[in-house]
Design an enzyme around this catalytic site. Structure first.
Site, PDB file in Angstrom:
ATOM      1  N   THR A   1       0.763  -1.242   0.000  1.00 17.31           N
ATOM      2  CA  THR A   1       0.000   0.000   0.000  1.00 17.31           C
ATOM      3  C   THR A   1       0.796   1.295   0.000  1.00 17.31           C
ATOM      4  O   THR A   1       1.873   1.397   0.595  1.00 17.31           O
ATOM      5  CB  THR A   1      -0.931   0.039   1.254  1.00 17.31           C
ATOM      6  OG1 THR A   1      -1.393  -1.269   1.533  1.00 17.31           O
ATOM      7  CG2 THR A   1      -2.108   0.937   1.033  1.00 17.31           C
TER       8      THR A   1
ATOM      9  N   ARG B   1      -8.862 -11.709  -4.376  1.00 18.16           N
ATOM     10  CA  ARG B   1      -8.762 -11.285  -2.979  1.00 18.16           C
ATOM     11  C   ARG B   1      -8.806  -9.766  -2.889  1.00 18.16           C
ATOM     12  O   ARG B   1      -8.090  -9.066  -3.597  1.00 18.16           O
ATOM     13  CB  ARG B   1      -7.481 -11.799  -2.354  1.00 18.16           C
ATOM     14  CG  ARG B   1      -7.256 -11.353  -0.888  1.00 18.16           C
ATOM     15  CD  ARG B   1      -6.358 -10.155  -0.764  1.00 18.16           C
ATOM     16  NE  ARG B   1      -5.913  -9.860   0.597  1.00 18.16           N
ATOM     17  CZ  ARG B   1      -5.179  -8.805   0.931  1.00 18.16           C
ATOM     18  NH1 ARG B   1      -4.806  -7.941   0.023  1.00 18.16           N
ATOM     19  NH2 ARG B   1      -4.823  -8.617   2.192  1.00 18.16           N
ATOM     20  N   ILE B   2      -9.686  -9.292  -2.022  1.00 19.32           N
ATOM     21  CA  ILE B   2      -9.775  -7.859  -1.764  1.00 19.32           C
ATOM     22  C   ILE B   2      -9.240  -7.623  -0.362  1.00 19.32           C
ATOM     23  O   ILE B   2      -9.557  -8.366   0.574  1.00 19.32           O
ATOM     24  CB  ILE B   2     -11.236  -7.378  -1.903  1.00 19.32           C
ATOM     25  CG1 ILE B   2     -11.663  -7.458  -3.374  1.00 19.32           C
ATOM     26  CG2 ILE B   2     -11.410  -5.961  -1.359  1.00 19.32           C
ATOM     27  CD1 ILE B   2     -13.114  -7.088  -3.643  1.00 19.32           C
TER      28      ILE B   2
ATOM     29  N   ASP C   1      -7.865  -4.419   2.646  1.00 13.50           N
ATOM     30  CA  ASP C   1      -8.499  -3.342   3.396  1.00 13.50           C
ATOM     31  C   ASP C   1      -8.580  -2.027   2.647  1.00 13.50           C
ATOM     32  O   ASP C   1      -9.431  -1.187   2.956  1.00 13.50           O
ATOM     33  CB  ASP C   1      -7.718  -3.105   4.692  1.00 13.50           C
ATOM     34  CG  ASP C   1      -6.315  -2.612   4.399  1.00 13.50           C
ATOM     35  OD1 ASP C   1      -5.503  -3.408   3.868  1.00 13.50           O
ATOM     36  OD2 ASP C   1      -6.030  -1.435   4.661  1.00 13.50           O
TER      37      ASP C   1
ATOM     38  N   THR D   1      -2.077   0.793   6.432  1.00  6.77           N
ATOM     39  CA  THR D   1      -1.300  -0.142   5.634  1.00  6.77           C
ATOM     40  C   THR D   1      -0.861  -1.289   6.518  1.00  6.77           C
ATOM     41  O   THR D   1      -0.727  -1.116   7.736  1.00  6.77           O
ATOM     42  CB  THR D   1      -0.072   0.566   5.023  1.00  6.77           C
ATOM     43  OG1 THR D   1       0.830  -0.435   4.524  1.00  6.77           O
ATOM     44  CG2 THR D   1       0.690   1.403   6.043  1.00  6.77           C
ATOM     45  N   GLY D   2      -0.642  -2.454   5.909  1.00  4.21           N
ATOM     46  CA  GLY D   2      -0.220  -3.597   6.704  1.00  4.21           C
ATOM     47  C   GLY D   2      -0.968  -4.826   6.265  1.00  4.21           C
ATOM     48  O   GLY D   2      -1.257  -4.996   5.089  1.00  4.21           O
ATOM     49  N   LYS D   3      -1.337  -5.679   7.208  1.00  2.32           N
ATOM     50  CA  LYS D   3      -2.034  -6.910   6.869  1.00  2.32           C
ATOM     51  C   LYS D   3      -3.529  -6.618   6.735  1.00  2.32           C
ATOM     52  O   LYS D   3      -4.218  -6.362   7.713  1.00  2.32           O
ATOM     53  CB  LYS D   3      -1.771  -7.962   7.941  1.00  2.32           C
ATOM     54  CG  LYS D   3      -2.406  -9.293   7.628  1.00  2.32           C
ATOM     55  CD  LYS D   3      -1.547 -10.459   8.127  1.00  2.32           C
ATOM     56  CE  LYS D   3      -2.154 -11.787   7.715  1.00  2.32           C
ATOM     57  NZ  LYS D   3      -3.348 -12.169   8.511  1.00  2.32           N
ATOM     58  N   GLY D   4      -3.981  -6.694   5.499  1.00  2.45           N
ATOM     59  CA  GLY D   4      -5.348  -6.273   5.184  1.00  2.45           C
ATOM     60  C   GLY D   4      -6.404  -6.911   6.052  1.00  2.45           C
ATOM     61  O   GLY D   4      -7.334  -6.265   6.514  1.00  2.45           O
TER      62      GLY D   4
END
Lengths: 324, 332
Positions: free
Chosen positions: A183, A211-212, A214, A233-236
């Site tokens: 991101t 896959r969608i 965050d 940002t990071g692990k959705g």
């Protein structure tokens, strides 16, 4: 009061040993985007325009996981998504599953301004892009050798994990290096307290097609209202379940926390190593907390403060310019 | 206080001129689905299993517009979406752009339980469905004659709408047709830019709290009549159409764009968590203060076994039941 801007190029497991050849272009890109954003705010461009133009610039840079430089799906393709929100009107636009659109964030803006909808995805979004005549390119524009390598490593790591351990549901084994980085985003506020947020990404390396994350989910990766603007940002998957961006604003509004307190509260309550965010408030404050090893980030405020960094302040040569 | 509780909805924004036999049919389906859910809760099933089971029932029944009976895209096809959230651990699963999956809510559950992700859409979701061996059918299964007729009317209404550029005194929406009038005899009643006689409330949902106090929510929809292909609404978006946490579970319905902008489901929970409001207070506050001119409704339960509804539309198909024997089904 006064204008403020913050932007990020992704939070993740950025090792302190990250080589200088990798750092330099990223720091230069962050500096360049910050300067563009600051110039636009000084020229009284609306924050919505500012966040869009900064994110376009970040998308065009091959250094970050958005637009050119997006990470690859398990099929070796790109599926990009983006989201923009106007804190003044709470109008928003989001797109997912783009494979040819050069600037996903601009398509998200067009969804917001030229359709009765908020969110378009996959074939429908691509068809809309063509209708609108936005710039499109062949996949070779977006795919970089680094990302081909990252995908290879991710598949290898996953294969290795499955060979030696029980597959753990819900965890994607982190592969070598910075593959967790996801991101880009930008938040801005002008001197009148008008806020805007924009986020864009290629998603998670080796993700399943379709896959969608965050980023395009209002309230998860992106949010703006009259209190603040947030880009996460990071692990959705963690950001979605924690409704990170919305929660920062809700804590300010419902619990009376300050921007810094609200952002810190949210970050602390998300599993370590999973999230970072940038946020600005209507009063021109900025915060850029993260619980990952690092986050590519930059910010500036009207009173002259600016900062560009990768790791927590004070570690390993973060560049600070207290008086611009 | 305490004990299990369940609520269901079949969509907000109901034509005040809906024929009585349609109303009775809707009430019958709601009562039946409530019964299924209550039996599950009485038998000690976890809330997340119950909400999935009940929404499957609602999807399968063509009376409400999800699964079979879904509203049609502008191309005349069906694209379905759903989400489910387990307040225990705040695990969630969402799907969008389904064209052949018989029960979207169950695929959402599989995304939650059997994939490393939270949200799968379009081709990727359809591939996952086949991998998982869920029941799939031809897209034509979901299309009803009534909705084909409704799509035609909706297209006509949209073209009529653009001819008479008279500002409507009633609610603005996020829609591009806002400010333009529908030339019908509805007295200007609109939902999502469509006259109410054509608009079909297109979402179903269920929230439940089990006897252990765990809450869960699930929402499923065919989306908006005459929507652009690829359009995603609020139903699969965690925090907008669906949300569950330790304190409560919420499922929303109505103007998707308004629900997204107000992150309605999360806001009900945030008002309880951060502002200390009770369940009904939080529901009322969210509907009153957060929707601006948007039209929507929602159902909610709390960990304490309370149930609440709210809607600012003309009607919402709904029902609820609690452990102490209370049961209610209503439209207006």
């Amino acid at each position: 009061m006064g204008w403020a801007i913050a932007l990020h190029g992704g939070a993740g497991d950025i090792p302190l040993s990250f080589p200088v050849e990798g750092r330099a272009p990223r720091e230069a890109a962050l500096r360049h985007c910050l300067e563009l954003g600051v110039a636009a705010l000084k020229a009284n461009r609306p924050p919505l325009d500012v966040v869009e133009l900064v994110v376009r610039e970040l998308e065009n840079s091959p250094c970050f996981n958005a637009g050119k430089g997006s990470v690859l799906t398990t099929n070796g393709t790109v599926e990009m998504e983006a989201c923009i929100m106007d804190g003044n009107t709470k109008k928003c636009g989001a797109v997912s599953g783009l494979s040819t659109v050069v600037n996903a964030i601009s398509l998200a803006r067009l969804v917001m301004e030229r359709t009765p909808h908020i969110y378009l995805a996959f074939d429908g979004a691509e068809a809309f892009a063509r209708e609108q005549g936005v710039e499109t390119a062949h996949s070779s524009h977006f795919i970089t050798p680094e990302n081909v390598e990252r995908l290879k490593n991710a598949k290898e790591a996953k294969r290795v994990q499955i060979d030696f351990t029980e597959p753990i549901k819900g965890t994607i084994p982190s592969s070598i290096g910075d593959s967790q980085i996801g991101t880009v985003g930008c938040v801005a506020v002008d001197g009148h307290g008008i806020l805007a947020s924009a986020t864009s990404t290629g998603g998670l390396v080796n993700k399943m097609a379709g896959r969608i994350g965050d980023t395009p989910i209002i309230g998860a990766g992106t949010y703006a209202n009259s209190y603040c603007a947030v880009s996460a940002t990071g692990k959705g998957e963690s950001i979605i379940q924690a409704t990170v961006a919305r929660d920062v604003a809700a804590l300010m509004e419902y619990k009376g926390l300050s921007l810094k307190e609200a952002a810190a509260y949210v970050i602390e309550r998300t599993p370590k190593g999973n999230v970072g965010l940038v946020a600005v408030s209507a009063n021109g404050e900025v915060t850029m907390p993260f619980n990952t090893t690092g986050m590519f980030r930059a910010c500036a405020t009207e009173d002259g403060y600016s900062e560009i960094g990768i790791w927590p302040s004070g570690i390993n040569g973060d560049l600070e310019y207290p008086n611009k | 206080m305490g004990g299990w509780a369940i609520a269901v909805h079949g969509g907000a924004g109901v034509d005040p001129k809906l024929p009585e036999e349609r109303q009775e049919e809707a009430r019958r389906v709601l009562r039946r689905c409530l019964g299924v859910g209550a039996a599950g809760l009485r038998a000690g099933l976890p809330a997340v299993d119950v909400v999935e089971m009940v929404v499957r029932e609602l999807e399968t029944d063509p009376v409400f517009n999800s699964g079979r009976g879904s509203a049609l895209t502008q191309e005349g096809t069906v694209e379905m979406e759903a989400s489910i959230m387990d307040g225990r651990g705040r695990r969630c699963g969402s799907v969008s752009g389904l064209t052949t999956v018989k029960n979207p809510v169950s695929l959402a559950r599989l995304v939650m339980d059997r994939s490393p992700h939270s949200y799968l859409a379009f081709h990727g979701a359809e591939d996952f469905a086949r991998e998982q061996g869920v029941e799939v059918v031809d897209n034509s299964y979901f299309i009803t004659d009534e909705n084909v007729r409704m799509l035609k009317l909706a297209k006509e209404a949209n073209s009529i709408v653009y001819d008479y550029r008279v500002p409507v005194p009633s609610a603005d929406t996020c829609s591009a047709s806002a400010g333009l009038v529908g030339a019908t005899t509805d007295g200007g009643l609109q939902m999502n830019g469509l006259p109410i006689s054509i608009y079909a409330p297109e979402t179903v949902g269920c929230v439940a709290v089990d006897s252990c106090g765990w809450c869960a929510a699930a929402t499923s929809t065919g989306g908006l009549m005459n929507k652009m292909s690829g359009r995603i609404g609020d139903s699969p978006l965690i925090g907008s159409g669906t949300y569950a946490c330790g304190a409560c579970a919420v499922s929303c319905t109505g103007e998707g764009e308004a629900i997204i902008r107000s992150t309605l489901a999360r806001d009900v929970a945030a008002l309880m968590e951060y502002k200390g409001l009770g369940l009904q207070e939080a529901v009322d506050y969210a509907l009153k203060e957060r929707l601006d001119e948007g039209k929507a409704g929602l159902i909610a339960v709390s960990r304490n076994g309370e149930v609440a509804y709210g809607f600012n539309t003309v009607g919402m198909f709904r029902g609820c039941a609690t452990e102490d024997g209370f049961m209610d089904v209503a439209i207006w």
